[in-house]
Design a protein around this motif. Sequence first.
Motif, PDB file in Angstrom:
ATOM      1  N   ASN A   1      -5.044   0.706  -5.370  1.00 40.71           N
ATOM      2  CA  ASN A   1      -4.840   1.576  -6.531  1.00 40.71           C
ATOM      3  C   ASN A   1      -4.982   3.039  -6.162  1.00 40.71           C
ATOM      4  OD1 ASN A   1      -5.748   3.102  -9.047  1.00 40.71           O
ATOM      5  ND2 ASN A   1      -5.130   1.142  -9.946  1.00 40.71           N
TER       6      ASN A   1
ATOM      7  N   GLY B   1      -4.433   4.427 -15.377  1.00 40.82           N
ATOM      8  CA  GLY B   1      -4.116   4.059 -14.007  1.00 40.82           C
ATOM      9  C   GLY B   1      -5.062   2.988 -13.473  1.00 40.82           C
TER      10      GLY B   1
ATOM     11  N   HIS C   1      -1.548  -3.451 -10.179  1.00 44.53           N
ATOM     12  CA  HIS C   1      -0.882  -2.949  -8.978  1.00 44.53           C
ATOM     13  C   HIS C   1      -0.212  -4.110  -8.251  1.00 44.53           C
ATOM     14  CE1 HIS C   1      -0.258   0.111  -5.831  1.00 44.53           C
ATOM     15  NE2 HIS C   1      -0.292  -0.931  -5.002  1.00 44.53           N
TER      16      HIS C   1
END
Length: 255
Positions: free
Chosen positions: A149, A249, A254
């Motif tokens: 990440n 985020g 991911h």
Amino acid sequence: MSDGCGFPAPGLHSFLFKPIATVGGYEFNKVMLLAIITTILVIGFFYAAFGKAKVVPGKLQMVGEAGYDFVRRGIVYETLGKKEGEKYVPLMVSLFFFIWIMNIWSVIPLAQFPVSSVIAYPAVLAAVVYVTWVSLTFKRHGFVGFFKNITGYDKSLGPVLPLVMIIEFFSNLLVRPFTHAVRLFANMFAGHLMLVMFTVASWYLLNSWMIPAAGISFVMTMAMIVFELFVQAVQAYVFVLLACTYIQGALAEHH
């Protein structure tokens, strides 16, 4: 101060205050007092607004709901979505109003100083967001997922992947919290410096033969105050928006 003309030019000394008192060996000054008052005001306002919430809200509750809803729907839901974002609403509302009130002291008589123009306060708030982001990323993705990440790992990048990973690593772990804090600090620092300059210039010119220029300087001071009111709210908004973006985020899957 400028030599010769006697104009008391603002500078770093405009951000330094003598201690009001000494508590346990630590000096307590005006900025700390304003930060404490800000905390009391934010907690007190929301407690008064929602402590005994009613189905048919009173005026104070309506104002509280409007402010709370602005951050919840206008920032958190827009960034994180309702399902993921709801649990982070209290944190973001607290950050927004705490920062906004810290900023707004700049134009309040007697206070006349934005708390967030002292780097320690934006730094601590940025650290809160940083720790939340890092811990949340670990919790959601584990160590390997965390590493991917923060480094932007993507096999499709091919030969440039190592370079991208190094850049992303330093950008996310070092540059991100730094810029998050400095963006707020620098805007409030520069804004306060400009306000002080035009205010002092108005007084200085008024006591000289350049009285018409004092009028112009005074008009500029009023314009700067209005502009600063806008910037103060925008900076609180941007700080919280970036915080939500970082958390978004951390929550993102991911691949």
